[in-house]
Scaffold this motif. Structure first.
Motif, PDB file in Angstrom:
ATOM      1  N   ARG A 134       4.616  14.681 -12.844  1.00 31.77           N
ATOM      2  CA  ARG A 134       5.028  14.459 -14.241  1.00 31.77           C
ATOM      3  C   ARG A 134       3.929  14.866 -15.209  1.00 31.77           C
ATOM      4  N   VAL A 135       2.699  14.680 -14.808  1.00 33.95           N
ATOM      5  CA  VAL A 135       1.577  15.049 -15.661  1.00 33.95           C
ATOM      6  C   VAL A 135       1.574  16.557 -15.932  1.00 33.95           C
ATOM      7  N   HIS A 136       1.968  17.342 -14.940  1.00 29.43           N
ATOM      8  CA  HIS A 136       1.878  18.799 -15.067  1.00 29.43           C
ATOM      9  C   HIS A 136       3.182  19.450 -15.538  1.00 29.43           C
ATOM     10  N   LEU A 137       4.178  18.658 -15.902  1.00 30.35           N
ATOM     11  CA  LEU A 137       5.399  19.229 -16.455  1.00 30.35           C
ATOM     12  C   LEU A 137       5.153  19.744 -17.879  1.00 30.35           C
ATOM     13  N   SER A 138       5.963  20.686 -18.311  1.00 36.84           N
ATOM     14  CA  SER A 138       5.933  21.156 -19.695  1.00 36.84           C
ATOM     15  C   SER A 138       6.989  20.403 -20.492  1.00 36.84           C
ATOM     16  N   TYR A 139       6.544  19.646 -21.495  1.00 32.70           N
ATOM     17  CA  TYR A 139       7.461  18.847 -22.302  1.00 32.70           C
ATOM     18  C   TYR A 139       7.688  19.555 -23.644  1.00 32.70           C
ATOM     19  N   CYS A 140       8.547  20.570 -23.622  1.00 30.38           N
ATOM     20  CA  CYS A 140       8.764  21.354 -24.834  1.00 30.38           C
ATOM     21  C   CYS A 140      10.069  20.992 -25.543  1.00 30.38           C
ATOM     22  N   HIS A 141      10.740  19.932 -25.093  1.00 31.80           N
ATOM     23  CA  HIS A 141      11.955  19.474 -25.766  1.00 31.80           C
ATOM     24  C   HIS A 141      11.681  18.252 -26.638  1.00 31.80           C
ATOM     25  N   GLY A 142      10.476  18.169 -27.159  1.00 31.67           N
ATOM     26  CA  GLY A 142      10.111  17.053 -28.025  1.00 31.67           C
ATOM     27  C   GLY A 142       9.326  15.992 -27.289  1.00 31.67           C
ATOM     28  N   ASN A 143       9.027  14.910 -27.986  1.00 29.38           N
ATOM     29  CA  ASN A 143       8.257  13.819 -27.395  1.00 29.38           C
ATOM     30  C   ASN A 143       8.912  12.459 -27.645  1.00 29.38           C
ATOM     31  N   VAL A 144      10.228  12.459 -27.905  1.00 32.11           N
ATOM     32  CA  VAL A 144      10.950  11.209 -28.150  1.00 32.11           C
ATOM     33  C   VAL A 144      11.679  10.793 -26.877  1.00 32.11           C
ATOM     34  N   ILE A 145      11.265   9.674 -26.274  1.00 31.92           N
ATOM     35  CA  ILE A 145      11.881   9.150 -25.056  1.00 31.92           C
ATOM     36  C   ILE A 145      12.966   8.160 -25.449  1.00 31.92           C
ATOM     37  N   ASN A 146      14.186   8.445 -25.060  1.00 30.53           N
ATOM     38  CA  ASN A 146      15.308   7.566 -25.393  1.00 30.53           C
ATOM     39  C   ASN A 146      15.376   6.411 -24.404  1.00 30.53           C
ATOM     40  N   ALA A 157       0.807  -1.221   0.000  1.00 30.35           N
ATOM     41  CA  ALA A 157       0.000   0.000   0.000  1.00 30.35           C
ATOM     42  C   ALA A 157       0.840   1.273   0.000  1.00 30.35           C
ATOM     43  N   THR A 158       1.915   1.286   0.782  1.00 27.94           N
ATOM     44  CA  THR A 158       2.689   2.524   0.963  1.00 27.94           C
ATOM     45  C   THR A 158       3.251   3.083  -0.343  1.00 27.94           C
ATOM     46  N   PRO A 159       3.947   2.297  -1.177  1.00 29.13           N
ATOM     47  CA  PRO A 159       4.466   2.865  -2.425  1.00 29.13           C
ATOM     48  C   PRO A 159       3.379   3.348  -3.376  1.00 29.13           C
ATOM     49  N   PHE A 160       2.254   2.615  -3.438  1.00 29.14           N
ATOM     50  CA  PHE A 160       1.183   3.018  -4.350  1.00 29.14           C
ATOM     51  C   PHE A 160       0.579   4.360  -3.938  1.00 29.14           C
ATOM     52  N   LEU A 161       0.539   4.631  -2.628  1.00 26.33           N
ATOM     53  CA  LEU A 161       0.047   5.930  -2.166  1.00 26.33           C
ATOM     54  C   LEU A 161       1.106   7.018  -2.364  1.00 26.33           C
ATOM     55  N   ALA A 162       2.356   6.676  -2.059  1.00 22.83           N
ATOM     56  CA  ALA A 162       3.433   7.667  -2.137  1.00 22.83           C
ATOM     57  C   ALA A 162       3.737   8.089  -3.573  1.00 22.83           C
ATOM     58  N   MET A 163       3.455   7.209  -4.526  1.00 21.74           N
ATOM     59  CA  MET A 163       3.770   7.519  -5.929  1.00 21.74           C
ATOM     60  C   MET A 163       2.731   8.414  -6.588  1.00 21.74           C
ATOM     61  N   VAL A 164       1.591   8.631  -5.950  1.00 17.14           N
ATOM     62  CA  VAL A 164       0.545   9.464  -6.552  1.00 17.14           C
ATOM     63  C   VAL A 164       1.044  10.890  -6.807  1.00 17.14           C
ATOM     64  N   PRO A 165       1.595  11.592  -5.790  1.00 18.76           N
ATOM     65  CA  PRO A 165       2.088  12.955  -6.090  1.00 18.76           C
ATOM     66  C   PRO A 165       3.250  12.956  -7.081  1.00 18.76           C
ATOM     67  N   THR A 166       4.038  11.888  -7.104  1.00 21.66           N
ATOM     68  CA  THR A 166       5.159  11.820  -8.043  1.00 21.66           C
ATOM     69  C   THR A 166       4.675  11.777  -9.479  1.00 21.66           C
ATOM     70  N   TRP A 184      12.858  15.545  -4.696  1.00 22.10           N
ATOM     71  CA  TRP A 184      11.778  14.683  -4.197  1.00 22.10           C
ATOM     72  C   TRP A 184      12.020  13.224  -4.590  1.00 22.10           C
ATOM     73  N   ASP A 185      12.473  13.000  -5.825  1.00 26.44           N
ATOM     74  CA  ASP A 185      12.787  11.637  -6.264  1.00 26.44           C
ATOM     75  C   ASP A 185      13.879  11.029  -5.386  1.00 26.44           C
ATOM     76  N   PHE A 186      14.870  11.837  -5.047  1.00 27.35           N
ATOM     77  CA  PHE A 186      15.966  11.356  -4.208  1.00 27.35           C
ATOM     78  C   PHE A 186      15.456  10.991  -2.815  1.00 27.35           C
ATOM     79  N   VAL A 187      14.542  11.809  -2.277  1.00 24.96           N
ATOM     80  CA  VAL A 187      13.944  11.517  -0.964  1.00 24.96           C
ATOM     81  C   VAL A 187      13.138  10.211  -1.025  1.00 24.96           C
ATOM     82  N   MET A 188      12.389  10.035  -2.116  1.00 23.89           N
ATOM     83  CA  MET A 188      11.611   8.804  -2.283  1.00 23.89           C
ATOM     84  C   MET A 188      12.521   7.579  -2.370  1.00 23.89           C
ATOM     85  N   ALA A 189      13.630   7.724  -3.080  1.00 26.19           N
ATOM     86  CA  ALA A 189      14.585   6.618  -3.172  1.00 26.19           C
ATOM     87  C   ALA A 189      15.167   6.298  -1.814  1.00 26.19           C
TER      88      ALA A 189
END
Length: 313
Positions: free
Chosen positions: A161-173, A148-157, A196-201
């Motif tokens: 990402r949903v609200h980031l601006s992706y203006c450097h293209g749409n190709v994921i390497n 349960a804990t990771p599934f709840l903690a990953m929601v804000p993470t 925040w990612d580092f804290v989660m890790a």
């Protein structure tokens, strides 16, 4: 593209630089994936159907095998289909869903590994209290918290990402929606997200690793005080497979994700992620059962029973 900052889809570059060689690696990767799926499924079924394996150690082992199946299912089937596809496209929503489940399930795996270490600690260091401390309700609570804990903690993470601006293209390497390639496409300020990612890790990977390390410190100290060599060997043999999983899992994940910012190149991350997504789940069933005499005896018994049923038909 819906607009310059919020794409409707991403293109997964995957192994496109290999060109026509992608068809050649499809077969080996497919075989490894199917064998990993079958091996982990066998472990789950054996733990479920045989009463000899209805113990805390095998309960957590069954959870870990289920997680191995689910984690690989989030990334590997799409990777395999993309090897044969001329255009490797994933929708924006699909990418975010894959991101959420991959990292939620992966974090759960490490918490289950720490639960397995706690189980071995109690069994070896406090054997007289094992039945009380590791009763069914306690094991269920430990496993439930790990899920349960990771599934709840990953929601804000994932929402970030949903609200980031992706203006450097749409190709994921990459061959799936990994964290570093997504951040590289963003023109938003990602320093806070990287922190925040580092804290989660730290919260999920390093904390569970610390629990495992401390548990095995006490285990080694206790085992070394066992007077008989056979007793020491038996105690260490029950922990050997788990220690191997710990080494493989934590070393690769700490290398990939426990780092402030984007420390490694995407190509290096892609290679390590491929090993952990395809090769490690294939090896884990063998690591978990090769030196486990109880499991091998149960498996032989079930195979003999199945053989008898087939002959009766």
């Amino acid at each position: 593209m819906a607009n310059l900052s919020h794409p409707s889809e991403f293109i997964l570059l995957g192994f496109s630089p290999l060109g026509e060689l992608q068809v050649l690696i499809y077969g080996p990767f497919l075989v490894l994936y199917l064998l990993a799926f079958i091996g982990n499924t066998v472990i789950i079924v054996m733990v479920f159907v045989d009463t000899h394996l209805h113990t805390p150690m095998y309960f957590f082992l069954g959870n870990f095998s289920l997680l191995e199946i689910l984690v690989t299912m989030t990334a590997v089937p799409r990777m395999l289909s993309d090897l044969l596809a001329p255009r490797k496209v994933i929708s924006f929503t699909g990418c975010m869903v894959q991101f959420y489940f991959y990292f939620s399930l992966g974090s759960t795996s490490f918490l289950i590994l720490s639960d397995m270490a706690l189980d071995r600690f109690v069994a070896i260091c406090h054997p007289l209290h094992y039945g009380t401390l590791m009763r069914g309700a306690v094991c269920a609570q430990l496993a439930g918290a790990a899920w349960a804990t990771p599934f709840l903690a990953m929601v804000p993470t994932v929402l970030s990402r949903v609200h980031l601006s992706y203006c450097h293209g749409n190709v994921i390497n990459h061959f799936f929606c990994d964290n570093a390639p997504l951040l590289q496409l963003s023109c938003s300020d990602t320093k806070l997200l990287e922190s925040w990612d580092f804290v989660m890790a730290l919260a999920f990977v390093l904390s569970s690793f610390l629990v495992t390390l401390i548990s095995y410190g006490y285990i080694v100290s206790t085992v070394l005080h066992i007077p008989s060599a056979s007793g020491r060997q038996k105690a260490f043999s029950t922990c050997g497979s788990h220690l191997t999983l710990v080494f493989i899992g934590y070393s690769s994940t700490i290398f990939l994700y426990v780092q402030p910012g984007k420390a490694h190149s995407v190509e290096v991350n892609k290679t390590v992620a491929l090993v952990t997504s395809v090769l490690t789940p294939f090896l884990n069933p063998f690591i978990l059962t090769l030196r486990n005499e109880t499991f091998k005896a149960v498996l032989r018994g079930q195979m003999q029973r199945l053989k008898g049923l087939l002959q009766a038909l």
